[in-house]
Write a protein that holds these residues in place. Structure first.
Motif, short mmCIF file in Angstrom:
data_model
loop_
_atom_site.label_atom_id
_atom_site.label_comp_id
_atom_site.label_asym_id
_atom_site.label_seq_id
_atom_site.Cartn_x
_atom_site.Cartn_y
_atom_site.Cartn_z
N LYS A 189 2.60 14.53 44.48
CA LYS A 189 3.96 13.99 44.59
C LYS A 189 4.00 12.54 44.08
O LYS A 189 4.92 12.16 43.37
CB LYS A 189 4.45 14.09 46.03
N VAL A 190 3.00 11.75 44.44
CA VAL A 190 2.93 10.36 43.98
C VAL A 190 2.70 10.32 42.47
O VAL A 190 3.34 9.55 41.75
CB VAL A 190 1.82 9.59 44.73
N ASP A 191 1.80 11.19 41.97
CA ASP A 191 1.49 11.21 40.53
C ASP A 191 2.72 11.53 39.70
O ASP A 191 2.88 11.02 38.59
CB ASP A 191 0.41 12.26 40.22
N MET A 192 3.60 12.37 40.21
CA MET A 192 4.78 12.81 39.45
C MET A 192 6.02 11.98 39.74
O MET A 192 7.07 12.21 39.12
CB MET A 192 5.06 14.28 39.73
N GLN A 193 5.91 11.02 40.64
CA GLN A 193 7.07 10.20 41.01
C GLN A 193 7.67 9.54 39.77
O GLN A 193 6.98 8.96 38.94
CB GLN A 193 6.65 9.13 42.01
N GLY A 194 8.99 9.69 39.62
CA GLY A 194 9.71 9.09 38.51
C GLY A 194 9.82 9.97 37.29
O GLY A 194 10.47 9.58 36.31
N PHE A 195 9.21 11.16 37.31
CA PHE A 195 9.29 12.05 36.15
C PHE A 195 10.26 13.18 36.46
O PHE A 195 10.20 13.79 37.52
CB PHE A 195 7.91 12.64 35.81
N ASP A 196 11.13 13.49 35.51
CA ASP A 196 12.09 14.58 35.65
C ASP A 196 11.35 15.89 35.40
O ASP A 196 11.06 16.24 34.26
CB ASP A 196 13.23 14.41 34.64
N MET A 197 11.05 16.62 36.47
CA MET A 197 10.28 17.86 36.36
C MET A 197 10.97 18.92 35.51
O MET A 197 10.31 19.80 34.96
CB MET A 197 9.98 18.42 37.76
#
Length: 102
Positions: free
Chosen positions: A79-87
Protein backbone atom coordinates in the motif's frame (compact mmCIF):
# COMPACT_ATOMS: atom_id res chain seq x y z
CA UNK A 1 11.83 -20.12 -9.58
CA UNK A 2 11.90 -17.16 -11.93
CA UNK A 3 8.90 -15.21 -13.17
CA UNK A 4 8.54 -12.59 -15.88
CA UNK A 5 5.85 -10.02 -15.15
CA UNK A 6 4.48 -7.83 -17.92
CA UNK A 7 2.51 -4.77 -16.81
CA UNK A 8 0.53 -2.98 -19.52
CA UNK A 9 0.26 0.69 -18.57
CA UNK A 10 -2.14 3.14 -20.22
CA UNK A 11 0.45 5.73 -21.34
CA UNK A 12 4.11 6.75 -21.32
CA UNK A 13 3.83 9.19 -18.41
CA UNK A 14 2.29 6.61 -16.09
CA UNK A 15 4.70 3.89 -17.24
CA UNK A 16 7.66 6.10 -16.37
CA UNK A 17 6.18 6.93 -12.97
CA UNK A 18 5.42 3.27 -12.27
CA UNK A 19 8.93 2.20 -13.21
CA UNK A 20 10.93 5.06 -11.70
CA UNK A 21 8.97 5.65 -8.49
CA UNK A 22 6.89 2.63 -7.57
CA UNK A 23 9.12 -0.20 -8.77
CA UNK A 24 11.99 1.50 -6.97
CA UNK A 25 9.89 1.16 -3.81
CA UNK A 26 8.86 -2.43 -4.61
CA UNK A 27 12.41 -3.81 -4.74
CA UNK A 28 13.26 -3.60 -1.00
CA UNK A 29 9.68 -4.41 0.01
CA UNK A 30 9.55 -7.56 -2.15
CA UNK A 31 12.87 -8.68 -0.65
CA UNK A 32 11.20 -8.74 2.79
CA UNK A 33 8.74 -11.29 1.36
CA UNK A 34 11.42 -13.53 -0.16
CA UNK A 35 11.18 -12.14 -3.71
CA UNK A 36 14.33 -10.88 -5.43
CA UNK A 37 14.06 -8.42 -8.30
CA UNK A 38 16.55 -9.33 -11.04
CA UNK A 39 15.69 -6.53 -13.47
CA UNK A 40 12.91 -4.09 -14.34
CA UNK A 41 12.64 -2.14 -17.57
CA UNK A 42 10.16 -0.41 -19.87
CA UNK A 43 9.45 -0.99 -23.53
CA UNK A 44 9.98 1.98 -25.80
CA UNK A 45 6.61 2.44 -27.50
CA UNK A 46 5.32 5.66 -29.01
CA UNK A 47 4.21 8.17 -26.39
CA UNK A 48 0.53 7.92 -27.26
CA UNK A 49 0.46 4.09 -27.05
CA UNK A 50 0.10 1.74 -24.13
CA UNK A 51 3.45 0.91 -22.57
CA UNK A 52 4.81 -2.20 -20.95
CA UNK A 53 6.91 -2.44 -17.82
CA UNK A 54 8.65 -5.80 -17.50
CA UNK A 55 10.04 -7.26 -14.30
CA UNK A 56 12.07 -10.41 -13.83
CA UNK A 57 11.81 -11.69 -10.28
CA UNK A 58 12.80 -14.86 -8.48
CA UNK A 59 12.46 -16.71 -5.22
CA UNK A 60 14.08 -19.76 -3.63
CA UNK A 61 13.24 -23.06 -5.33
CA UNK A 62 11.36 -24.33 -2.27
CA UNK A 63 9.05 -21.29 -2.21
CA UNK A 64 5.86 -20.56 -4.16
CA UNK A 65 6.40 -17.22 -5.90
CA UNK A 66 2.70 -16.63 -6.47
CA UNK A 67 1.95 -17.23 -2.79
CA UNK A 68 4.74 -14.88 -1.71
CA UNK A 69 3.42 -12.23 -4.09
CA UNK A 70 -0.12 -12.54 -2.70
CA UNK A 71 1.25 -11.93 0.80
CA UNK A 72 3.16 -8.89 -0.42
CA UNK A 73 0.15 -7.44 -2.24
CA UNK A 74 -1.94 -7.77 0.94
CA UNK A 75 0.76 -6.08 3.03
CA UNK A 76 1.07 -2.54 4.36
CA UNK A 77 4.34 -2.26 2.39
CA UNK A 78 2.50 -2.72 -0.91
CA UNK A 79 0.00 0.00 0.00
CA UNK A 80 2.85 2.41 0.84
CA UNK A 81 4.78 1.43 -2.32
CA UNK A 82 1.76 2.23 -4.52
CA UNK A 83 0.72 5.40 -2.69
CA UNK A 84 0.08 8.21 -5.16
CA UNK A 85 -0.25 5.96 -8.23
CA UNK A 86 -3.55 5.65 -10.10
CA UNK A 87 -4.02 1.86 -10.15
CA UNK A 88 -6.48 2.17 -13.04
CA UNK A 89 -3.46 3.06 -15.22
CA UNK A 90 -2.44 -0.62 -15.06
CA UNK A 91 -4.53 -2.21 -17.79
CA UNK A 92 -3.22 -5.77 -17.49
CA UNK A 93 -0.66 -7.87 -15.66
CA UNK A 94 0.62 -11.07 -17.24
CA UNK A 95 2.92 -13.44 -15.39
CA UNK A 96 5.04 -16.10 -17.02
CA UNK A 97 6.69 -18.71 -14.82
CA UNK A 98 10.15 -19.62 -16.08
CA UNK A 99 11.55 -23.08 -15.42
CA UNK A 100 15.24 -23.46 -14.64
CA UNK A 101 17.01 -26.28 -16.43
CA UNK A 102 19.44 -28.30 -14.32
Amino acid sequence: MYQLRVYTINNLKNAKIYLDVHWTRHIPSLKKYGITTCNVFRTDNKADEEQQVLALVKCDADQDLNELNQKYMASPEFKVDMQGFDMSAIKNVMTIDLVEKA
